[in-house]
Design an enzyme around this catalytic site. Structure first.
Site, mmCIF file in Angstrom:
data_model
loop_
_atom_site.group_PDB
_atom_site.id
_atom_site.type_symbol
_atom_site.label_atom_id
_atom_site.label_comp_id
_atom_site.label_asym_id
_atom_site.label_seq_id
_atom_site.Cartn_x
_atom_site.Cartn_y
_atom_site.Cartn_z
ATOM 1 N N TYR A 68 4.449 -13.203 -10.778
ATOM 2 C CA TYR A 68 4.511 -11.742 -10.661
ATOM 3 C C TYR A 68 5.946 -11.278 -10.913
ATOM 4 C CZ TYR A 68 -0.151 -11.642 -8.466
ATOM 5 O OH TYR A 68 -1.494 -11.754 -8.198
ATOM 6 N N GLN A 194 -10.030 -16.194 -3.577
ATOM 7 C CA GLN A 194 -9.564 -14.834 -3.866
ATOM 8 C C GLN A 194 -10.032 -14.429 -5.266
ATOM 9 O OE1 GLN A 194 -5.421 -12.878 -5.091
ATOM 10 N NE2 GLN A 194 -5.287 -13.792 -3.042
ATOM 11 N N THR A 231 -10.019 5.559 -7.100
ATOM 12 C CA THR A 231 -9.332 6.607 -6.337
ATOM 13 C C THR A 231 -9.684 7.993 -6.848
ATOM 14 O OG1 THR A 231 -7.366 6.620 -7.765
ATOM 15 C CG2 THR A 231 -7.395 5.051 -5.924
#
Length: 313
Positions: A68, A194, A231
Site C-alpha cells: 500500500y 479477508q 454512499t
C-alpha cells in the site's frame, strides 16, 4: 409514537460493533498497491489525523499491506504506533499482507519462500514491531506451490515474527487447500479470511462465509461500501467528482457501473431514508448482519466521514 410521526433513527451499526470494525490504511501514501495511484492517496499528515480519530472513536484493529502506497502505509502506521501509549499498543491488533505482485521483482514469484521472508522483515521494520499480530497472504500468485508458501509462514511463526495468519482474495477452494496442507502447528494459527463483500458483491455468502463460520475462521469484509458507490455520491451515467476514487481509478469499479448495480444502490437509498440513517450506515448494516461475517474494514478519508458511519468519540 403517534400515527404520522417520523420513526426514530436506526442505531448506527458501526457504533454498536466497535470490536468488529477494522480501520483500513489502504489509502495512505497512495490508493491501494498500484504505483500509478501514489499521488492520489492521503498524505502523512492526513493519515496521522485519521489514525488519531480512529483511536478516539474506539477502534483498535488496523489493516495495511506491504505494497500500500509502496510501503508508505506501513511506515505511517508504524510512526503513529510508536507515538501511542504502551497500554494502547498492547491492545491494538495490527494486520499486514504479503504477496501483491507490485511488491515483487520482475521474474520472481510474489509468494516464494524467499519473497515472503524478505517482505516480512521489511514490514516488521516499517511497522516498528517485533511481531505482526495478523499476517495475510494478499493474493495467491498461482505460480508458487502453496506448500512452499505455507512452509515460509510456518518458519515465520516458529521465529516469533507472526502470531496469526490469514488469506485474502481467496476462493473456497483456496481456503480448503490451506487447511488441508498446513502443518498442525500452522493450522492452529490460521484464523482469518479477508475478501470483498458488500451489497454489490455477495457471492461469498453462498458458500465461503458459511464454510468459514463452520470451521472457526473469522471472515472480514473489505470494501463494504464498494469503493464509495454505496454512499450515494455517484449517479448512473453521470460524471464522478474530479477528486473521487471513481475518477482516479475507474477500473476498480468496472463490474459495478451498470444499471443493475445502480438499481441496488437506489433500493439502499430508499431503505436508508426509511430508517433515517445514511446510506453508508445502511451498507455497513447489511454486511454486519450477514450470518458468519466477523467484521469489516472501513477506510474514511475525511474526519467527517466517521460520523456518517456511526462512529463518534
Amino acid at each position: 409514537m403517534q400515527l404520522g410521526e417520523a420513526s426514530p433513527p436506526a442505531p448506527p451499526p458501526a457504533g454498536r460493533n466497535l470490536d468488529r470494525i477494522v480501520f483500513g490504511c489502504g489509502n495512505f501514501g497512495g490508493i491501494g498497491s498500484s504505483p500509478s495511484l501514489r499521488d492520489a492517496g492521503d498524505s502523512e499528515t492526513q493519515a496521522l489525523r485519521l489514525l488519531d480519530h480512529a483511536r478516539d472513536v474506539g477502534l483498535r484493529r488496523f489493516d495495511t499491506a506491504n505494497t500500500y502506497g509502496g510501503g508508505a502505509s506501513e511506515k505511517i502506521l508504524g510512526k503513529w504506533l510508536r507515538a501511542q501509549a504502551a497500554a494502547f499498543r498492547s491492545e491494538a491488533q495490527i494486520a499486514t499482507k504479503v504477496g501483491n505482485p507490485h511488491g515483487c521483482p520482475a521474474g520472481d514469484r510474489p509468494l516464494s519462500r524467499a519473497q515472503v521472508a524478505d517482505h516480512l522483515d521489511r514490514s516488521l521494520r516499517r511497522l516498528g514491531v517485533e511481531r505482526i499480530d495478523l499476517y495475510y497472504l494478499h493474493e495467491f500468485d498461482r505460480l508458487t506451490p502453496l506448500q512452499e508458501t505455507l512452509e515460509a509462514m510456518s518458519r515465520a511463526v516458529a521465529a516469533g515474527k507472526i502470531d496469526r495468519f490469514g488469506v485474502s482474495n481467496a476462493s473456497l477452494s483456496d481456503v480448503e487447500a490451506v487447511r488441508r496442507l498446513a502443518s498442525p502447528g500452522l493450522a492452529s494459527r490460521f484464523g482469518y479470511v479477508q475478501n470483498e463483500y458488500n451489497l454489490l458483491a455477495t457471492a461469498d455468502a453462498e458458500a465461503l462465509i458459511p464454510y468459514c463460520a463452520a470451521h472457526g475462521l473469522r471472515y472480514t469484509a473489505f470494501s463494504p461500501l464498494a469503493g464509495g458507490l454505496l454512499t450515494g455520491k455517484y449517479r448512473f451515467g453521470a460524471e464522478p467528482p474530479a477528486d473521487s476514487r471513481l475518477a482516479h481509478a475507474p477500473q476498480v469499479f468496472a463490474g459495478h457501473l451498470d444499471e443493475q448495480s445502480f438499481a441496488v444502490i437506489e433500493r439502499l437509498r430508499q431503505s436508508a431514508d426509511a430508517r433515517r440513517e445514511t446510506m453508508a450506515a445502511g451498507a455497513l448494516r447489511f454486511v454486519l448482519d450477514t450470518p458468519g461475517v466477523d467484521g469489516l474494514i472501513i477506510a474514511p478519508r475525511r474526519i467527517e466521514q466517521f460520523a456518517s458511519l456511526g462512529l463518534a468519540p
